[in-house]
Design an enzyme around this catalytic site. Structure first.
Site, PDB file in Angstrom:
ATOM      1  N   HIS A 104     -47.979  27.961   8.525  1.00  0.00           N
ATOM      2  CA  HIS A 104     -48.043  26.504   8.595  1.00  0.00           C
ATOM      3  C   HIS A 104     -49.306  26.063   9.336  1.00  0.00           C
ATOM      4  O   HIS A 104     -50.008  25.132   8.920  1.00  0.00           O
ATOM      5  CB  HIS A 104     -46.810  25.939   9.316  1.00  0.00           C
ATOM      6  CG  HIS A 104     -45.550  25.975   8.522  1.00  0.00           C
ATOM      7  ND1 HIS A 104     -44.949  27.142   8.113  1.00  0.00           N
ATOM      8  CD2 HIS A 104     -44.756  24.968   8.060  1.00  0.00           C
ATOM      9  CE1 HIS A 104     -43.847  26.860   7.446  1.00  0.00           C
ATOM     10  NE2 HIS A 104     -43.702  25.530   7.395  1.00  0.00           N
ATOM     11  N   ASP A 146      -8.423  -3.735  -3.499  1.00  0.00           N
ATOM     12  CA  ASP A 146      -8.040  -2.730  -4.494  1.00  0.00           C
ATOM     13  C   ASP A 146      -8.314  -3.197  -5.917  1.00  0.00           C
ATOM     14  O   ASP A 146      -8.705  -2.397  -6.779  1.00  0.00           O
ATOM     15  CB  ASP A 146      -6.544  -2.422  -4.381  1.00  0.00           C
ATOM     16  CG  ASP A 146      -6.225  -1.473  -3.242  1.00  0.00           C
ATOM     17  OD1 ASP A 146      -7.154  -0.887  -2.681  1.00  0.00           O
ATOM     18  OD2 ASP A 146      -5.019  -1.333  -2.923  1.00  0.00           O
ATOM     19  N   GLU A 160      -8.408   4.040   6.270  1.00  0.00           N
ATOM     20  CA  GLU A 160      -9.117   3.583   5.076  1.00  0.00           C
ATOM     21  C   GLU A 160      -9.164   2.048   5.008  1.00  0.00           C
ATOM     22  O   GLU A 160     -10.228   1.443   4.867  1.00  0.00           O
ATOM     23  CB  GLU A 160      -8.396   4.139   3.849  1.00  0.00           C
ATOM     24  CG  GLU A 160      -8.957   3.685   2.522  1.00  0.00           C
ATOM     25  CD  GLU A 160      -8.110   4.183   1.350  1.00  0.00           C
ATOM     26  OE1 GLU A 160      -8.619   4.158   0.224  1.00  0.00           O
ATOM     27  OE2 GLU A 160      -6.941   4.580   1.555  1.00  0.00           O
ATOM     28  N   HIS A 161      -8.007   1.414   5.057  1.00  0.00           N
ATOM     29  CA  HIS A 161      -7.904  -0.043   4.998  1.00  0.00           C
ATOM     30  C   HIS A 161      -7.364  -0.561   6.323  1.00  0.00           C
ATOM     31  O   HIS A 161      -6.327  -0.079   6.789  1.00  0.00           O
ATOM     32  CB  HIS A 161      -6.932  -0.499   3.897  1.00  0.00           C
ATOM     33  CG  HIS A 161      -7.220   0.051   2.548  1.00  0.00           C
ATOM     34  ND1 HIS A 161      -6.466   1.058   1.971  1.00  0.00           N
ATOM     35  CD2 HIS A 161      -8.177  -0.265   1.638  1.00  0.00           C
ATOM     36  CE1 HIS A 161      -6.938   1.324   0.766  1.00  0.00           C
ATOM     37  NE2 HIS A 161      -7.984   0.543   0.531  1.00  0.00           N
ATOM     38  N   HIS A 177       1.512   3.251  -3.254  1.00  0.00           N
ATOM     39  CA  HIS A 177       0.549   4.155  -3.883  1.00  0.00           C
ATOM     40  C   HIS A 177       1.120   5.559  -4.048  1.00  0.00           C
ATOM     41  O   HIS A 177       0.825   6.246  -5.028  1.00  0.00           O
ATOM     42  CB  HIS A 177      -0.730   4.230  -3.046  1.00  0.00           C
ATOM     43  CG  HIS A 177      -1.733   3.174  -3.377  1.00  0.00           C
ATOM     44  ND1 HIS A 177      -2.601   3.273  -4.433  1.00  0.00           N
ATOM     45  CD2 HIS A 177      -2.008   1.989  -2.785  1.00  0.00           C
ATOM     46  CE1 HIS A 177      -3.367   2.198  -4.487  1.00  0.00           C
ATOM     47  NE2 HIS A 177      -3.030   1.396  -3.501  1.00  0.00           N
ATOM     48  N   GLN A 227       0.817  -1.211   0.000  1.00  0.00           N
ATOM     49  CA  GLN A 227       0.000   0.000   0.000  1.00  0.00           C
ATOM     50  C   GLN A 227       0.852   1.263   0.000  1.00  0.00           C
ATOM     51  O   GLN A 227       0.450   2.293  -0.540  1.00  0.00           O
ATOM     52  CB  GLN A 227      -0.940  -0.002   1.210  1.00  0.00           C
ATOM     53  CG  GLN A 227      -2.006  -1.083   1.140  1.00  0.00           C
ATOM     54  CD  GLN A 227      -2.879  -0.955  -0.089  1.00  0.00           C
ATOM     55  OE1 GLN A 227      -3.587   0.027  -0.269  1.00  0.00           O
ATOM     56  NE2 GLN A 227      -2.843  -1.956  -0.970  1.00  0.00           N
TER      57      GLN A 227
END
Length: 441
Positions: A415, A355, A321-322, A256, A253
């Site tokens: 109303h 992914d 995230e992961h 990335h 990861q």
């Protein structure tokens, strides 16, 4: 909280050699303003300047798509189809979990819910460092499963060439239009609309800091999927975990980007120390070590927790995230954690599956956003709307009485009068303001 770090991040939110947020913002503003003023002319100018790409048409014709598909290796096509089958199966299951319904809450009083798809979506599939085929599956195919009538796909040229496999992925996912166009100019064209690209109602898909800032600017004018930041991975491990697998997955990861955080939280000092050693060893033979090594050096962390209770508490604080779980009982995390984009349970599972191929969506919350939102799914492409119908006159009158009292408690006289009118019409209530108005006719 004073955690026990074996390795702590030394990086800042702005890695060396990258632009400041102010510089990014200024460039994004210039491009968006240009597209608002000049439309296609500005899109073409910035595409030529930034991507060295200015074809007669950014939009691929059906024949061009067919020619491109013919150039993609058969095995790549077969793999795309298999992955998209996995993504479709999961997205369809999500769709099936969302039900339209109607309730008769009182005799003749009906309340209902419908899930209506967004009319048009722009799917941004990045190029840049890597051709992210999987983003086509995650954005376009999921939108089509949700029932979106029109999906426009944009992906940039790579090295001045059309990314054939990405185009194949977009086409097979069901994109109604495919444009070879990238960056802020692509996002702006879809969000604003130009002479050749229709304005969309929603944009999905990851991108670099410029794309992320452009999406942020347009939020409210159109919808977006997420405010995306660098990819994040966190692994929770006990003494049974394999340090070699941990190190491999952390670096997978980290590649990335140079600002991608990779974190290990473990109850074992031995696992922590060996993982640290193995990361250094593995980087020696990793082809993307320039990127992954920088990310691990500056944004990698290893935390040693006192026990699993503390490990899960720390992991929830990160809200990454992961999150991978390498423990004796990995499914415990389903009950012990709540703040994550996606969980990957056990050593047989890895983030790379999510992914690239397993079927769940990889567009996920970053920068702590997992505390308040999940990732991209069919529901993001749907608008859950409600409707009401009162068929019973008596119930309308009784609701009118309740409405009158409730509205006047809030000083909303207009109303209240809407409710009064129904009470007068259907229950015969004598209402002063109505009788006075009727006398003055």
């Amino acid at each position: 909280m004073a955690w026990n770090y074996l390795k702590k991040s030394t990086g800042s939110d702005r890695p060396a050699g990258t632009m400041s947020s102010e510089q990014v913002s200024a460039i994004v503003s210039e491009i968006i303003d240009g597209v608002r003023r000049e439309g296609d002319a500005a899109v073409r100018r910035y595409s030529g300047k930034l991507d060295k790409w200015s074809p007669a048409s950014f939009k691929l014709s059906p024949q061009e798509i067919a020619d491109i598909m013919a150039k993609v290796p058969k095995q790549t096509i077969a793999d795309i189809e298999q992955v998209q089958s996995n993504v479709r199966r999961f997205a369809e299951a999500q769709m099936a979990s969302l039900k339209d319904f109607e309730l008769e809450v009182e005799p003749g009083v009906f309340l209902g819910q419908r899930n209506n798809p967004i009319r048009s979506v722009g799917a941004y599939v990045p190029g840049g460092r890597y051709p992210l085929l999987a983003s086509a599956h995650m954005t376009v195919l999921t939108a089509k499963v949700a029932g979106v009538p029109k999906v426009i796909g944009c992906t940039p040229p790579i090295g001045g060439k059309i990314p054939n496999a990405t185009v194949a992925a977009l086409h097979l996912a069901g994109a109604d239009e495919i444009h070879i166009l990238g960056g802020v100019q692509a996002v702006a064209a879809m969000a604003i609309g130009t002479e050749s690209i229709a304005k969309v109602d929603f944009i999905a898909g990851p991108g670099n800091a410029f794309v992320a800032e452009a999406k942020r600017r347009f939020f409210g004018e159109i919808g977006i999927d997420l405010f995306a930041g660098p990819t994040e991975v966190l692994i929770v491990a006990d003494e049974t975990a394999d340090p070699f697998t941990i190190a491999t997955d952390l670096l997978s990861q980290a590649e990335h980007g140079p600002d991608s955080p990779a974190v290990l939280i473990t109850t074992s000092t031995e696992v922590a120390s060996e993982t640290l050693r193995l990361c250094s060893e593995l980087l020696k033979t990793l082809s993307t070590a320039t990127i992954a090594g920088a990310a691990w050096r500056d944004f990698g962390e290893i935390v040693v927790a006192a026990d699993m209770d503390e490990a899960y508490r720390i992991a929830d604080e990160y809200a990454y995230e992961h999150v991978q779980i390498f423990t004796r009982c990995p499914r415990d995390a389903l009950d012990r954690m709540t703040n994550y984009g996606a969980l990957f349970l056990g050593e047989k599972t890895c983030v790379s599956y999510g992914d690239k191929c397993i079927g769940t969506n990889h567009v996920l919350p970053t920068r702590g956003a997992a505390r308040y939102t999940g990732g991209l799914w069919v529901g993001k492409y749907l608008r859950t709307v409600t409707y009401q119908e009162v068929r019973n006159a008596g119930e309308s009158g009784r609701l009118g009485r309740l409405c009158g009292r409730a509205a006047r408690a809030e000083l909303f006289e207009g109303h209240a009068r809407s409710g009064d009118l129904r009470a007068q019409k259907y229950l015969g209530d004598v209402i002063n303001w109505i009788s006075q108005a009727q006398k003055s006719k």
